[in-house]
Design a protein around this motif. Structure first.
Motif, PDB file in Angstrom:
ATOM      1  N   GLY A 155       0.809  -1.202   0.000  1.00  0.00           N
ATOM      2  CA  GLY A 155       0.000   0.000   0.000  1.00  0.00           C
ATOM      3  C   GLY A 155       0.846   1.257   0.000  1.00  0.00           C
ATOM      4  N   TRP A 156       0.184   2.380  -0.184  1.00  0.00           N
ATOM      5  CA  TRP A 156       0.895   3.656  -0.280  1.00  0.00           C
ATOM      6  C   TRP A 156       0.608   4.501   0.939  1.00  0.00           C
ATOM      7  CZ3 TRP A 156      -1.061   8.650  -0.322  1.00  0.00           C
ATOM      8  CH2 TRP A 156      -0.135   9.659  -0.618  1.00  0.00           C
ATOM      9  N   SER A 157       1.620   5.147   1.419  1.00  0.00           N
ATOM     10  CA  SER A 157       1.440   6.166   2.458  1.00  0.00           C
ATOM     11  C   SER A 157       2.432   7.271   2.164  1.00  0.00           C
ATOM     12  CB  SER A 157       1.684   5.591   3.858  1.00  0.00           C
ATOM     13  OG  SER A 157       3.007   5.099   3.967  1.00  0.00           O
ATOM     14  N   PRO A 158       2.051   8.516   2.381  1.00  0.00           N
ATOM     15  CA  PRO A 158       2.954   9.626   2.014  1.00  0.00           C
ATOM     16  C   PRO A 158       4.231   9.592   2.833  1.00  0.00           C
ATOM     17  CG  PRO A 158       1.081  10.421   3.294  1.00  0.00           C
ATOM     18  CD  PRO A 158       0.796   8.985   2.970  1.00  0.00           C
ATOM     19  N   VAL A 159       5.330   9.997   2.202  1.00  0.00           N
ATOM     20  CA  VAL A 159       6.604  10.084   2.911  1.00  0.00           C
ATOM     21  C   VAL A 159       6.560  11.279   3.850  1.00  0.00           C
ATOM     22  CG1 VAL A 159       7.862   8.992   1.039  1.00  0.00           C
ATOM     23  CG2 VAL A 159       7.618  11.471   1.066  1.00  0.00           C
ATOM     24  N   ASP A 160       7.576  11.412   4.655  1.00  0.00           N
ATOM     25  CA  ASP A 160       7.563  12.524   5.612  1.00  0.00           C
ATOM     26  C   ASP A 160       7.625  13.858   4.879  1.00  0.00           C
ATOM     27  OD1 ASP A 160      10.420  13.594   5.511  1.00  0.00           O
ATOM     28  OD2 ASP A 160      10.770  11.471   5.901  1.00  0.00           O
ATOM     29  N   GLU A 161       7.259  14.896   5.594  1.00  0.00           N
ATOM     30  CA  GLU A 161       7.090  16.213   4.984  1.00  0.00           C
ATOM     31  C   GLU A 161       8.385  16.736   4.382  1.00  0.00           C
ATOM     32  OE1 GLU A 161       5.485  20.702   6.162  1.00  0.00           O
ATOM     33  OE2 GLU A 161       5.331  19.043   7.589  1.00  0.00           O
ATOM     34  N   GLU A 162       9.523  16.532   5.054  1.00  0.00           N
ATOM     35  CA  GLU A 162      10.786  17.055   4.551  1.00  0.00           C
ATOM     36  C   GLU A 162      11.165  16.423   3.218  1.00  0.00           C
ATOM     37  OE1 GLU A 162      13.990  16.931   7.289  1.00  0.00           O
ATOM     38  OE2 GLU A 162      12.975  18.146   8.804  1.00  0.00           O
ATOM     39  N   LEU A 163      10.957  15.101   3.100  1.00  0.00           N
ATOM     40  CA  LEU A 163      11.251  14.440   1.827  1.00  0.00           C
ATOM     41  C   LEU A 163      10.299  14.915   0.735  1.00  0.00           C
ATOM     42  CD1 LEU A 163      12.069  10.737   2.773  1.00  0.00           C
ATOM     43  CD2 LEU A 163      13.608  12.428   1.771  1.00  0.00           C
ATOM     44  N   GLY A 164       9.042  15.141   1.099  1.00  0.00           N
ATOM     45  CA  GLY A 164       8.082  15.648   0.122  1.00  0.00           C
ATOM     46  C   GLY A 164       8.473  17.015  -0.408  1.00  0.00           C
ATOM     47  N   LEU A 165       8.926  17.895   0.480  1.00  0.00           N
ATOM     48  CA  LEU A 165       9.366  19.225   0.060  1.00  0.00           C
ATOM     49  C   LEU A 165      10.621  19.135  -0.807  1.00  0.00           C
ATOM     50  CD1 LEU A 165       8.818  21.215   3.377  1.00  0.00           C
ATOM     51  CD2 LEU A 165       7.486  21.411   1.260  1.00  0.00           C
ATOM     52  N   ALA A 166      11.530  18.214  -0.433  1.00  0.00           N
ATOM     53  CA  ALA A 166      12.744  18.042  -1.233  1.00  0.00           C
ATOM     54  C   ALA A 166      12.400  17.550  -2.630  1.00  0.00           C
ATOM     55  CB  ALA A 166      13.679  17.052  -0.540  1.00  0.00           C
ATOM     56  N   ARG A 167      11.437  16.625  -2.729  1.00  0.00           N
ATOM     57  CA  ARG A 167      11.026  16.123  -4.044  1.00  0.00           C
ATOM     58  C   ARG A 167      10.482  17.255  -4.901  1.00  0.00           C
ATOM     59  NH1 ARG A 167       8.262  11.208  -4.706  1.00  0.00           N
ATOM     60  NH2 ARG A 167       7.437  11.448  -2.596  1.00  0.00           N
ATOM     61  N   GLU A 168       9.620  18.091  -4.316  1.00  0.00           N
ATOM     62  CA  GLU A 168       9.025  19.175  -5.097  1.00  0.00           C
ATOM     63  C   GLU A 168      10.073  20.182  -5.536  1.00  0.00           C
ATOM     64  OE1 GLU A 168       5.989  19.003  -6.287  1.00  0.00           O
ATOM     65  OE2 GLU A 168       5.981  17.079  -5.259  1.00  0.00           O
ATOM     66  N   ALA A 169      11.051  20.454  -4.664  1.00  0.00           N
ATOM     67  CA  ALA A 169      12.129  21.375  -5.039  1.00  0.00           C
ATOM     68  C   ALA A 169      12.950  20.794  -6.176  1.00  0.00           C
ATOM     69  CB  ALA A 169      13.010  21.663  -3.829  1.00  0.00           C
ATOM     70  N   ALA A 170      13.236  19.478  -6.098  1.00  0.00           N
ATOM     71  CA  ALA A 170      14.020  18.836  -7.153  1.00  0.00           C
ATOM     72  C   ALA A 170      13.271  18.846  -8.477  1.00  0.00           C
ATOM     73  CB  ALA A 170      14.369  17.404  -6.745  1.00  0.00           C
ATOM     74  N   LEU A 171      11.980  18.536  -8.456  1.00  0.00           N
ATOM     75  CA  LEU A 171      11.186  18.537  -9.691  1.00  0.00           C
ATOM     76  C   LEU A 171      11.100  19.944 -10.271  1.00  0.00           C
ATOM     77  CD1 LEU A 171       8.286  16.070  -8.745  1.00  0.00           C
ATOM     78  CD2 LEU A 171      10.160  15.665 -10.354  1.00  0.00           C
ATOM     79  N   SER A 172      10.936  20.938  -9.420  1.00  0.00           N
ATOM     80  CA  SER A 172      10.912  22.319  -9.905  1.00  0.00           C
ATOM     81  C   SER A 172      12.240  22.680 -10.548  1.00  0.00           C
ATOM     82  CB  SER A 172      10.596  23.272  -8.745  1.00  0.00           C
ATOM     83  OG  SER A 172      10.577  24.613  -9.191  1.00  0.00           O
ATOM     84  N   GLY A 173      13.345  22.231  -9.938  1.00  0.00           N
ATOM     85  CA  GLY A 173      14.655  22.482 -10.529  1.00  0.00           C
ATOM     86  C   GLY A 173      14.812  21.821 -11.878  1.00  0.00           C
ATOM     87  N   LEU A 174      14.296  20.587 -12.015  1.00  0.00           N
ATOM     88  CA  LEU A 174      14.383  19.902 -13.307  1.00  0.00           C
ATOM     89  C   LEU A 174      13.565  20.626 -14.366  1.00  0.00           C
ATOM     90  CD1 LEU A 174      14.159  16.131 -12.250  1.00  0.00           C
ATOM     91  CD2 LEU A 174      16.149  17.349 -13.116  1.00  0.00           C
ATOM     92  N   ARG A 175      12.424  21.180 -13.981  1.00  0.00           N
ATOM     93  CA  ARG A 175      11.609  21.934 -14.948  1.00  0.00           C
ATOM     94  C   ARG A 175      12.359  23.169 -15.455  1.00  0.00           C
ATOM     95  NH1 ARG A 175       7.628  20.952 -10.814  1.00  0.00           N
ATOM     96  NH2 ARG A 175       6.264  19.244 -11.447  1.00  0.00           N
ATOM     97  N   GLN A 176      13.125  23.789 -14.550  1.00  0.00           N
ATOM     98  CA  GLN A 176      13.809  25.031 -14.898  1.00  0.00           C
ATOM     99  C   GLN A 176      15.268  24.839 -15.304  1.00  0.00           C
ATOM    100  OE1 GLN A 176      12.792  28.308 -11.998  1.00  0.00           O
ATOM    101  NE2 GLN A 176      11.844  26.613 -10.896  1.00  0.00           N
ATOM    102  N   GLY A 177      15.797  23.626 -15.071  1.00  0.00           N
ATOM    103  CA  GLY A 177      17.185  23.371 -15.407  1.00  0.00           C
ATOM    104  C   GLY A 177      18.171  23.993 -14.452  1.00  0.00           C
TER     105      GLY A 177
END
Length: 242
Positions: free
Chosen positions: A16-38
């Protein structure tokens, strides 16, 4: 829906799925935003837990590895360690195969499109140097030939509209009308037009341009795998374009 802004998470089958902790979630979003912008948008403090979280969510490791590559001097030794640790959790995954091209050289032939556009670009670069890294005639090749810039995820135009698309009276939707899927551009023609433009601008024969710009360099410049570029070259040579 705006899939280009989506977030992907992975969980082991059966748990089953459960969300990761908040810090990892924020890090993922920052990384994805960086990939969008290079650009590199995450710190080492955010990055390291992502790279060590394969058992929680292995795709975090994939995103973290690509975030590493945004650094002006990426640590390829660290990247190699990450890729080796990811491999057992994501066997045969095209994004892992793409990362392995930077550490182990050309990998097994990839038939499925990777999830990240950055992974697709790595595979295209590897295919230019070693034709066949992207399996000929595969969905991965089809996607690589028709990439469109719509964010961080691999996105491509279909070669033809969806089969079975019906018009208002039950008939097929004509091409070019609302509801039809956009047709992909002629990738071979695109390469040929690029070569012809160089020849025209420099006042040279096409054959001279082809002599000075090898296939792998044309792949790099056009962002295409080897097969459409080879077909374009054959067509230009066959017509004796001047």
């Amino acid at each position: 829906a705006q899939p280009q802004h989506a977030t992907v998470e992975m969980a082991p089958l059966g748990t089953g799925w459960s969300p990761v902790d908040e810090e990892l979630g924020l890090a993922r979003e920052a990384a994805l935003s960086g990939l969008r912008q290079g650009i590199d948008l995450i710190s080492d403090q955010q990055l390291l837990p992502m790279l060590d979280s394969q058992r929680v969510d292995p795709f975090l490791g994939v995103v973290g590895a690509h975030a590493m590559l945004l650094d002006h001097k990426p640590d390829l030794r660290r990247l190699d360690e990450v890729v080796r640790r990811l491999a057992p959790h994501l066997p045969g995954h095209p994004d892992v195969a793409a990362l392995r091209t930077l550490t182990d050289g050309p990998s097994a032939r990839v038939a499925s499109p990777p999830m990240l556009a950055a992974s697709c670009r790595l595979l295209i670069e590897a295919d230019a140097a070693d034709p066949g890294v992207i399996e000929d005639g595969s969905p991965a090749e089809d996607a690589a030939e028709r990439l469109v810039g719509r964010g961080v995820w691999t996105t491509w135009l279909e070669q033809e509209r969806w089969p079975g698309t019906l018009g208002p009276r039950g008939g097929p939707v004509p091409r070019g009308t609302a509801g039809a899927r956009p047709l992909a551009s002629d990738v071979v023609g695109r390469v040929q037009a690029y070569v012809q433009e160089i020849a025209d601008l420099e006042g040279r024969a096409v054959a001279d341009v082809l002599h000075d710009v090898p296939r792998d360099e044309l792949c790099r410049r056009t962002g295409l795998p080897h097969r459409p570029v080879e077909r374009a070259i054959e067509g230009l040579r066959g017509t004796g374009a001047g």
